[in-house]
Motif scaffolding. Sequence first.
Motif, mmCIF file in Angstrom:
data_model
loop_
_atom_site.group_PDB
_atom_site.id
_atom_site.type_symbol
_atom_site.label_atom_id
_atom_site.label_comp_id
_atom_site.label_asym_id
_atom_site.label_seq_id
_atom_site.Cartn_x
_atom_site.Cartn_y
_atom_site.Cartn_z
ATOM 1 N N ASP A 89 3.190 -2.890 3.763
ATOM 2 C CA ASP A 89 1.625 -3.224 3.410
ATOM 3 C C ASP A 89 0.875 -2.175 4.340
ATOM 4 N N ALA A 90 -0.532 -2.385 4.638
ATOM 5 C CA ALA A 90 -1.339 -1.682 5.210
ATOM 6 C C ALA A 90 -0.939 -1.371 6.519
ATOM 7 N N THR A 123 0.952 -1.082 -0.284
ATOM 8 C CA THR A 123 0.130 -0.093 0.141
ATOM 9 C C THR A 123 1.029 1.353 0.100
ATOM 10 N N ASN A 179 1.073 4.797 -2.615
ATOM 11 C CA ASN A 179 1.045 3.544 -3.507
ATOM 12 C C ASN A 179 1.547 4.037 -4.982
#
Length: 447
Positions: free
Chosen positions: A422-423, A378, A400
Amino acid sequence: MTAPRLCLAVFLLGATPLAAAGPDVDPRIATLLAEVSPARLEATLKKLESFQTRHLLSSTDTPGRGIGAARQWILDEMKSYSPRLEVSFDTYRIPKQGDRVTREVEVRNVMAVLPGRTARRFYVSGHYDTVARSVSGAAAQSASGGFDWSVGDNLAPGVNDDGSGTALTMELARVVAQSGLSFDATLVFICFAGEEQGLIGAKLHAQRAEAEKLTIDGVLNNDIVGNAVGGQGVKDTGSVRVFSEGPEDSPSRELARAIRRNAAAYVPEHRVRLVARYDRFGRGGDHSAFNQRGYPGVRFTESKENYGHQHTVDDTFAGGVDPEYLARNARVNAATLATLGLAPAGPVVVDERGRPLLTREPSGYDARLRWKPSSGATGYRIFWREAWTPDWQFERTVGNVTELVMPSVSIDDFVFGVAAVDAEGHESLVSAYVNPSRPDAPVQTLP
Ligand SMILES: [Zn+2]
């Protein structure tokens, strides 16, 4: 002098000096680390010692003694940890060869696989086989550096070398599989055999991995990681060494940097000392079997070694293995493994022909970094440093996107790298932009 300073100011805008930053801490990983048990490590070490020898050529059919009983116990133990673990022997038959394999023998690594969402793998390893100087065979010993390699059944407790790496690997299999976390990468916990005969189990496994075209993103090899008091009496329970092969921006070096970065976030009381060489002088380890096949891999070794307790009958639990120290080394491994296992794959920063996606566009004097998107990312984190320093100095997190332009920054004066995030903030290995080696073009001459 004004112009360069101005350039640097623009360059640093939005950047964070690395010392002030760090990866996001995931409380679930912290919980996992807290599960690493010195008491369990101690029990495993004592059980491994009870087999008396785990030499590759020792007995395979004596109850409670030799490599056969030991490997069966390791297999059964890892099976008991969690139904999520796929536990098996990784078996090969090899003929007599060299001066250390004095007869045909079966080599069995013990492997526990925790499948992830993707097939790419991270490994934690140790070797469970042992060796010790034989009290007999003086002539053969003097001819082969103190060993009679045909003697496979003499006492060889191997509690630190490498019961410590074996116990660490087993403990990580347990706490990771029982954590309830689901990983992006497939995690492999493997106890190798035949290390003392020349990395045989690891070489056979790496050969098979290459033949099967497996993707291995990193190997954390642990060999001699449990003793805190050196042979000269110097004690260090506060640091561990990590050896990695070069060159300076090799994938193994990025793995080493990731270990220190994650250790600083999750096990701040323990210092990771990076060593910029593949191993100690005259010594080897199973990570090299992977390096030689092109896979990233590093070696953990205790801070202060006691050579008098290696490859001797004195390598016992009472001889000085410290379960608390071993547990801290295990937590450093676990912090790295869990973070990298949860994170997306590192971004690809080269084109189809292997050329770095780094140019001076748009002005001709800027740094334009491009990368291919990593599945599950992300955001991305850019790292850079002056091109004559070993450690990343600056970082900057971007969204992103797959491109970043740094105006008026010379791509020749700095090294750049990108990690995928990542998130939940899990950060991948850094993919570095490496200046490709120039092919030699011979000059033609006239006769
Ligand atoms: Zn060893």
